[in-house]
Design a protein around this motif. Structure first.
Motif, PDB file in Angstrom:
ATOM      1  N   ALA A  69       0.781  -1.154   0.159  1.00 44.23           N
ATOM      2  CA  ALA A  69      -0.051  -0.061  -0.202  1.00 44.23           C
ATOM      3  C   ALA A  69       0.789   1.249   0.167  1.00 44.23           C
ATOM      4  O   ALA A  69       0.479   2.330  -0.680  1.00 44.23           O
ATOM      5  CB  ALA A  69      -0.923   0.201   1.328  1.00 44.23           C
ATOM      6  N   GLY A  70       2.147   1.263   0.770  1.00 48.13           N
ATOM      7  CA  GLY A  70       2.880   2.181   0.635  1.00 48.13           C
ATOM      8  C   GLY A  70       3.423   2.593  -0.647  1.00 48.13           C
ATOM      9  O   GLY A  70       3.736   3.865  -1.150  1.00 48.13           O
ATOM     10  N   VAL A  71       4.018   1.546  -1.461  1.00 55.77           N
ATOM     11  CA  VAL A  71       4.410   1.685  -2.619  1.00 55.77           C
ATOM     12  C   VAL A  71       3.546   2.171  -3.621  1.00 55.77           C
ATOM     13  O   VAL A  71       3.674   3.094  -4.348  1.00 55.77           O
ATOM     14  CB  VAL A  71       5.061   0.127  -3.047  1.00 55.77           C
ATOM     15  N   ALA A  72       2.387   1.735  -3.358  1.00 57.82           N
ATOM     16  CA  ALA A  72       1.332   2.125  -4.397  1.00 57.82           C
ATOM     17  C   ALA A  72       1.035   3.633  -4.023  1.00 57.82           C
ATOM     18  O   ALA A  72       0.590   4.367  -4.888  1.00 57.82           O
ATOM     19  CB  ALA A  72      -0.144   1.304  -4.178  1.00 57.82           C
ATOM     20  N   THR A  76       1.343   6.527  -6.764  1.00 60.88           N
ATOM     21  CA  THR A  76       0.172   7.512  -7.092  1.00 60.88           C
ATOM     22  C   THR A  76       0.518   8.853  -6.953  1.00 60.88           C
ATOM     23  O   THR A  76       0.336   9.818  -7.826  1.00 60.88           O
ATOM     24  CB  THR A  76      -1.135   7.028  -6.144  1.00 60.88           C
ATOM     25  N   LEU A  77       1.243   9.227  -5.852  1.00 61.85           N
ATOM     26  CA  LEU A  77       1.400  10.674  -5.509  1.00 61.85           C
ATOM     27  C   LEU A  77       2.628  11.154  -6.598  1.00 61.85           C
ATOM     28  O   LEU A  77       2.691  12.186  -7.127  1.00 61.85           O
ATOM     29  CB  LEU A  77       2.317  10.724  -4.008  1.00 61.85           C
ATOM     30  N   THR A  78       3.642  10.276  -6.845  1.00 58.82           N
ATOM     31  CA  THR A  78       4.661  10.606  -7.665  1.00 58.82           C
ATOM     32  C   THR A  78       4.163  10.881  -9.161  1.00 58.82           C
ATOM     33  O   THR A  78       4.601  11.925  -9.909  1.00 58.82           O
ATOM     34  CB  THR A  78       5.730   9.451  -7.931  1.00 58.82           C
TER      35      THR A  78
END
Length: 83
Positions: A69-72, A76-78
């Motif tokens: 979830a952190g990577v996703a 997404t933010l990037t």
């Protein structure tokens, strides 16, 4: 030795057999109770080990889900701020 002597000897023999039988039953009961408490201890240890393993697998699974979830979120933010 008259009949009273034979009766007394018979009563002593019967009493001796009764006491020996009772003693053996009590010793067997003592060993059975000890064995059953040992079995309960083994079952409790197995349950503890299973719960610990289940907790660790859930914790590892939860950690993996958290990392995914952190990577996703990072992707997404990037993508949102980069483009």
């Amino acid at each position: 030795m008259g009949i009273i002597g034979y009766v007394l000897i018979g009563l002593l023999v019967v009493t001796g057999v009764y006491v020996a039988t009772m003693y053996n039953n009590l010793v067997r009961l003592k060993h059975t109770v000890t064995k059953n408490w040992s079995n309960i201890g083994v079952l409790l240890k197995q349950r503890h080990d299973e719960l610990t393993a289940a907790y660790r697998s859930k914790a590892i699974g939860g950690l993996a889900l958290f990392l995914i979830a952190g990577v996703a979120l990072a992707v997404t933010l990037t993508a949102r701020f980069a483009g």
